[in-house]
Scaffold this active site. Sequence first.
Site, PDB file in Angstrom:
ATOM      1  CB  CYS A 163      -0.918  -0.080   1.214  1.00  0.00           C
ATOM      2  SG  CYS A 163      -1.968  -1.436   1.161  1.00  0.00           S
ATOM      3  CG  HIS A 303      -2.037   4.411   5.530  1.00  0.00           C
ATOM      4  ND1 HIS A 303      -1.746   4.209   4.252  1.00  0.00           N
ATOM      5  CD2 HIS A 303      -2.331   3.081   5.996  1.00  0.00           C
ATOM      6  CE1 HIS A 303      -1.943   3.009   4.009  1.00  0.00           C
ATOM      7  NE2 HIS A 303      -2.120   2.347   5.212  1.00  0.00           N
ATOM      8  CD  GLU A 314      -2.009   7.720   9.408  1.00  0.00           C
ATOM      9  OE1 GLU A 314      -1.406   8.625   8.840  1.00  0.00           O
ATOM     10  OE2 GLU A 314      -2.989   7.079   9.162  1.00  0.00           O
ATOM     11  CE  LYS A 335      -5.635   4.508   2.145  1.00  0.00           C
ATOM     12  NZ  LYS A 335      -4.772   5.486   2.507  1.00  0.00           N
ATOM     13  CG  HIS A 340      -6.355   0.923   1.432  1.00  0.00           C
ATOM     14  ND1 HIS A 340      -5.652   1.489   0.702  1.00  0.00           N
ATOM     15  CD2 HIS A 340      -5.671   0.525   2.423  1.00  0.00           C
ATOM     16  CE1 HIS A 340      -4.255   1.325   0.990  1.00  0.00           C
ATOM     17  NE2 HIS A 340      -4.419   0.744   2.137  1.00  0.00           N
ATOM     18  CG  PHE A 399       0.038  -5.893   4.255  1.00  0.00           C
ATOM     19  CD1 PHE A 399      -0.492  -5.098   5.114  1.00  0.00           C
ATOM     20  CD2 PHE A 399      -0.670  -6.931   3.593  1.00  0.00           C
ATOM     21  CE1 PHE A 399      -1.935  -5.255   5.461  1.00  0.00           C
ATOM     22  CE2 PHE A 399      -2.206  -6.974   3.924  1.00  0.00           C
ATOM     23  CZ  PHE A 399      -2.790  -6.308   4.955  1.00  0.00           C
TER      24      PHE A 399
END
Length: 413
Positions: A163, A303, A314, A335, A340, A399
């Site tokens: 991502c 994010h 975050e 998002k 996403h 990830f």
Amino acid sequence: MARRVVVTGVGLVSPVGVGTEACWSAILRGCNGIERITHFDASAYACQIAGEVKGFDPRDFVTAKDLRKMARFIFFAIAASDFAMGMAGLEITPALSPRVGVYVGSGIGGFDIIEREHAKLLSAGPRRVTPFFIPATVVNLASGNVSIRWNAKGPNSATATACTSGAHAVGDSFRLIQNGYADAMICGGAEAAITPMSIAGFAAMKALSTRNDHPETASRPWDADRDGFVVGEGAGLLVLEELESAQRRGAPIMAEMVGYGMSGDAYHITSPAEDGEGAERVMRSALEDAGISARDVSYINSHGTSTPVGDVIESRAIERLFGKDAGKVAVSSTKSMTGHLLGGAGGLEAGFSALAVRDQVAPPTINLERPGEGCNLDYVPGQARPMEIEYALSNSFGFGGTNGALVFRRYSG
């Protein structure tokens, strides 16, 4: 001395709009792009919702012959490059061609074609697999096709860092221009992973929202009732240029890019470090690269995926970095509207960040009704906020613990 880099074009294809200004206008209005899945029959799936790109016809961007040769993520990348280059007005002459590069990231690539051709292999045998299977699905073929389209013969590369792919592509392109390897780069991310295997896989991880009866409120970063992210699709590509080159041709300048950070959590294959240390470190690295402090940042495009764990981490990282000033910075998650985009998210959100600086407005976070525990920042709930934005920060985490952060500044000559 490093060369200065500016954003002269932004190309957006997303679940809330096809085309840069249409998409950006929808974001500022707080439009929702999440609906029930139509790409396949998802009735048996735990998650039946996604952010599909509506009203997109690849024939508007490629020939009928090319339709057979490309996966959906490549169509999105080509369309976004058209929008970005149209805004930039960049003419790639034979003399300029070796100085213009392409760098497009994707986390998954041509999953749609992989699934289709695998089914064909099992049902009809190997001779029925299309000869275009490999070039349609490999991640770097988005960059390859965009470079061919624009005769861009400079650096040609791709990232596949989950991502963070799109953000790394933009950041690496920034470095290439800074250090003299290119004068312009078409860069960002593209993804088209709303497929049976992708949705099944993420659902098996318990990562996705299951608000199937209320898709419009499913993506709800920082809300106490958030239950997972929603997969989106699309692309976001930027045209980055060396400042003097852009000035010579009278190019429109959205913003100046001034900082890029990378870090690794070295913690877990899917979960970010619980104390937010990796996220804090990547933001700090980007700010140091830009030569600014945290108090200079007005807006963060986070994010913010709408996962119970990630959103808190975050927020914690922002609090660690900004200290007593953490409550003064506007932090929003687009998002909440697009879902996403996985490997495409960083490119799309870099585009939103540059446009936020251009228009001096922070886009909203929708569906935030009651902030959850540990979510204590100013998340710009509900409505876009006109405000002075000298510096904007764009965060992406992936990830494997891979992180990227980009810094944009208001251009003032």
